[in-house]
Design a protein around this motif. Structure first.
Motif, PDB file in Angstrom:
ATOM      1  N   ARG A  18     -43.284  22.238  -1.894  1.00 20.11           N
ATOM      2  CA  ARG A  18     -44.353  23.142  -1.532  1.00 20.11           C
ATOM      3  C   ARG A  18     -45.189  23.509  -2.732  1.00 20.11           C
ATOM      4  O   ARG A  18     -46.132  24.260  -2.632  1.00 20.11           O
ATOM      5  CB  ARG A  18     -43.803  24.394  -0.846  1.00 20.11           C
ATOM      6  N   GLN A  19     -44.841  22.988  -3.894  1.00 21.80           N
ATOM      7  CA  GLN A  19     -45.531  23.372  -5.099  1.00 21.80           C
ATOM      8  C   GLN A  19     -46.855  22.638  -5.233  1.00 21.80           C
ATOM      9  O   GLN A  19     -46.982  21.487  -4.881  1.00 21.80           O
ATOM     10  CB  GLN A  19     -44.671  23.044  -6.321  1.00 21.80           C
ATOM     11  N   SER A  20     -47.834  23.321  -5.774  1.00 24.82           N
ATOM     12  CA  SER A  20     -49.087  22.657  -6.098  1.00 24.82           C
ATOM     13  C   SER A  20     -48.915  21.980  -7.446  1.00 24.82           C
ATOM     14  O   SER A  20     -47.942  22.204  -8.149  1.00 24.82           O
ATOM     15  CB  SER A  20     -50.221  23.694  -6.158  1.00 24.82           C
ATOM     16  N   SER A  21     -49.894  21.172  -7.837  1.00 23.98           N
ATOM     17  CA  SER A  21     -49.774  20.465  -9.106  1.00 23.98           C
ATOM     18  C   SER A  21     -49.724  21.442 -10.273  1.00 23.98           C
ATOM     19  O   SER A  21     -49.098  21.183 -11.281  1.00 23.98           O
ATOM     20  CB  SER A  21     -50.930  19.482  -9.276  1.00 23.98           C
ATOM     21  N   TYR A 144     -32.740  20.844   7.485  1.00 14.56           N
ATOM     22  CA  TYR A 144     -33.698  21.228   6.448  1.00 14.56           C
ATOM     23  C   TYR A 144     -35.040  21.518   7.099  1.00 14.56           C
ATOM     24  O   TYR A 144     -35.368  20.982   8.155  1.00 14.56           O
ATOM     25  CB  TYR A 144     -33.849  20.089   5.426  1.00 14.56           C
ATOM     26  N   SER A 145     -35.823  22.370   6.457  1.00 14.27           N
ATOM     27  CA  SER A 145     -37.187  22.613   6.895  1.00 14.27           C
ATOM     28  C   SER A 145     -38.066  22.721   5.663  1.00 14.27           C
ATOM     29  O   SER A 145     -37.635  23.214   4.630  1.00 14.27           O
ATOM     30  CB  SER A 145     -37.281  23.903   7.716  1.00 14.27           C
ATOM     31  N   CYS A 146     -39.282  22.225   5.780  1.00 15.49           N
ATOM     32  CA  CYS A 146     -40.233  22.305   4.676  1.00 15.49           C
ATOM     33  C   CYS A 146     -40.976  23.641   4.749  1.00 15.49           C
ATOM     34  O   CYS A 146     -41.160  24.204   5.822  1.00 15.49           O
ATOM     35  CB  CYS A 146     -41.233  21.158   4.748  1.00 15.49           C
ATOM     36  N   VAL A 147     -41.403  24.117   3.589  1.00 11.09           N
ATOM     37  CA  VAL A 147     -42.198  25.335   3.500  1.00 11.09           C
ATOM     38  C   VAL A 147     -43.533  24.947   2.888  1.00 11.09           C
ATOM     39  O   VAL A 147     -43.576  24.360   1.809  1.00 11.09           O
ATOM     40  CB  VAL A 147     -41.491  26.410   2.642  1.00 11.09           C
ATOM     41  N   THR A 148     -44.615  25.269   3.566  1.00  8.86           N
ATOM     42  CA  THR A 148     -45.950  24.913   3.086  1.00  8.86           C
ATOM     43  C   THR A 148     -46.398  25.882   2.002  1.00  8.86           C
ATOM     44  O   THR A 148     -45.765  26.914   1.762  1.00  8.86           O
ATOM     45  CB  THR A 148     -46.977  24.953   4.229  1.00  8.86           C
ATOM     46  N   GLU A 150     -48.724  27.806   2.263  1.00  7.55           N
ATOM     47  CA  GLU A 150     -49.096  29.049   2.956  1.00  7.55           C
ATOM     48  C   GLU A 150     -47.861  29.816   3.423  1.00  7.55           C
ATOM     49  O   GLU A 150     -47.971  30.746   4.215  1.00  7.55           O
ATOM     50  CB  GLU A 150     -49.998  28.734   4.157  1.00  7.55           C
ATOM     51  N   ASN A 151     -46.675  29.381   2.970  1.00  9.35           N
ATOM     52  CA  ASN A 151     -45.392  30.013   3.334  1.00  9.35           C
ATOM     53  C   ASN A 151     -45.087  29.923   4.823  1.00  9.35           C
ATOM     54  O   ASN A 151     -44.535  30.846   5.422  1.00  9.35           O
ATOM     55  CB  ASN A 151     -45.330  31.474   2.857  1.00  9.35           C
ATOM     56  N   THR A 152     -45.448  28.803   5.413  1.00 13.50           N
ATOM     57  CA  THR A 152     -45.137  28.527   6.804  1.00 13.50           C
ATOM     58  C   THR A 152     -44.001  27.512   6.840  1.00 13.50           C
ATOM     59  O   THR A 152     -44.007  26.542   6.087  1.00 13.50           O
ATOM     60  CB  THR A 152     -46.376  27.947   7.522  1.00 13.50           C
ATOM     61  N   VAL A 153     -43.033  27.736   7.713  1.00 13.82           N
ATOM     62  CA  VAL A 153     -41.892  26.830   7.842  1.00 13.82           C
ATOM     63  C   VAL A 153     -42.255  25.762   8.870  1.00 13.82           C
ATOM     64  O   VAL A 153     -42.628  26.079   9.999  1.00 13.82           O
ATOM     65  CB  VAL A 153     -40.620  27.599   8.264  1.00 13.82           C
ATOM     66  N   VAL A 154     -42.127  24.499   8.463  1.00 19.92           N
ATOM     67  CA  VAL A 154     -42.506  23.364   9.321  1.00 19.92           C
ATOM     68  C   VAL A 154     -41.515  22.224   9.143  1.00 19.92           C
ATOM     69  O   VAL A 154     -40.686  22.243   8.242  1.00 19.92           O
ATOM     70  CB  VAL A 154     -43.927  22.852   8.976  1.00 19.92           C
ATOM     71  N   ASP A 155     -41.626  21.213   9.977  1.00 26.51           N
ATOM     72  CA  ASP A 155     -40.943  19.930   9.827  1.00 26.51           C
ATOM     73  C   ASP A 155     -39.425  20.063   9.675  1.00 26.51           C
ATOM     74  O   ASP A 155     -38.860  19.763   8.636  1.00 26.51           O
ATOM     75  CB  ASP A 155     -41.537  19.169   8.635  1.00 26.51           C
ATOM     76  N   TYR A 156     -38.768  20.499  10.737  1.00 28.51           N
ATOM     77  CA  TYR A 156     -37.310  20.624  10.739  1.00 28.51           C
ATOM     78  C   TYR A 156     -36.685  19.233  10.827  1.00 28.51           C
ATOM     79  O   TYR A 156     -37.135  18.414  11.622  1.00 28.51           O
ATOM     80  CB  TYR A 156     -36.873  21.476  11.935  1.00 28.51           C
ATOM     81  N   GLN A 157     -35.669  18.989   9.991  1.00 27.93           N
ATOM     82  CA  GLN A 157     -35.046  17.669   9.918  1.00 27.93           C
ATOM     83  C   GLN A 157     -33.534  17.801   9.818  1.00 27.93           C
ATOM     84  O   GLN A 157     -33.037  18.581   9.010  1.00 27.93           O
ATOM     85  CB  GLN A 157     -35.524  16.919   8.669  1.00 27.93           C
ATOM     86  N   VAL A 158     -32.820  17.004  10.611  1.00 27.59           N
ATOM     87  CA  VAL A 158     -31.366  16.936  10.474  1.00 27.59           C
ATOM     88  C   VAL A 158     -31.096  16.033   9.283  1.00 27.59           C
ATOM     89  O   VAL A 158     -31.441  14.855   9.307  1.00 27.59           O
ATOM     90  CB  VAL A 158     -30.699  16.401  11.749  1.00 27.59           C
ATOM     91  N   ARG A 159     -30.490  16.575   8.253  1.00 25.29           N
ATOM     92  CA  ARG A 159     -30.211  15.786   7.048  1.00 25.29           C
ATOM     93  C   ARG A 159     -28.788  15.244   7.034  1.00 25.29           C
ATOM     94  O   ARG A 159     -28.524  14.229   6.414  1.00 25.29           O
ATOM     95  CB  ARG A 159     -30.453  16.630   5.790  1.00 25.29           C
TER      96      ARG A 159
END
Length: 194
Positions: A18-21, A144-148, A150-159
């Motif tokens: 979720r980090q910017s450059s 797992y879920s990604c955090v954008t 904008e602090n939004t939780v998206v893209d849930y994945q079974v790891r």
């Protein structure tokens, strides 16, 4: 499960940050560091690191963003559990091959109950669950879920999915039964079958 943690953690870091450059090159200051300036540069190119006593707002961890505002209801009904249900359905239908779940194919079509769920140090949620049709085995899953940015939780994945050997119940000592699980659900309706 241990053999999967390091490779999965590497995938986690590479998979969806979720980090910017600008954030990727920042470093954590030490307590004694107040600021560091690049010599002979314009003011806009200066790098200033704050010390821990500067009173600036701290960044939240990704799990704080994921779970920080959760209510008790969220811990019983959430997208991590729904993602696990979708994954199990896909395994049953043959869309996903999972060597751990394959021997329990007879139970995949049925419901499962959440035994325990907690934030996982690798990010996302670690879930212990039990199938109604195979109550003598407790499984675990890392979702797992990604955090954008904008602090939004998206893209849930079974790891990962595995059998919890440390809490595995042998057949002769089967403390959990289908009837017992249904009785607990009836007494505590906040728990759901998935």
């Amino acid at each position: 499960m241990k053999k999967y943690l390091i490779p999965l953690f590497i995938l986690l870091v590479a998979g969806c940050g979720r980090q910017s450059s600008k954030q990727k090159i920042a470093t954590q200051p030490t307590e004694t560091t107040e600021s560091i300036e690049k010599p002979n540069t314009q003011e806009s190119d200066q790098v200033i690191l704050q010390d821990s006593t500067s009173g600036t707002a701290e960044m939240k961890s990704l799990n704080d963003i994921r779970f920080g505002n959760w209510t008790e209801k969220d811990w019983f009904d959430n997208d991590y559990f729904r993602t696990l249900r979708t994954y199990i359905d896909a395994c049953y239908q043959g869309e996903i091959k999972d060597e751990v779940l394959e021997p329990y194919r007879f139970a995949l079509k049925g419901k499962f109950a959440i035994f325990n769920a907690e934030p996982f140090i690798g990010g996302g949620m670690f879930i212990y669950f039990v199938f109604l049709d195979a109550p003598n085995k407790i499984f675990n899953a890392w979702i797992y879920s990604c955090v954008t940015e904008e602090n939004t939780v998206v893209d849930y994945q079974v790891r990962a999915v595995d059998i919890s050997e440390e809490v595995d119940i042998s057949e002769e000592e089967a403390e959990l039964t289908k009837e017992g699980i249904l009785s607990i659900i009836k007494e505590h309706p906040e728990n759901k079958l998935w």
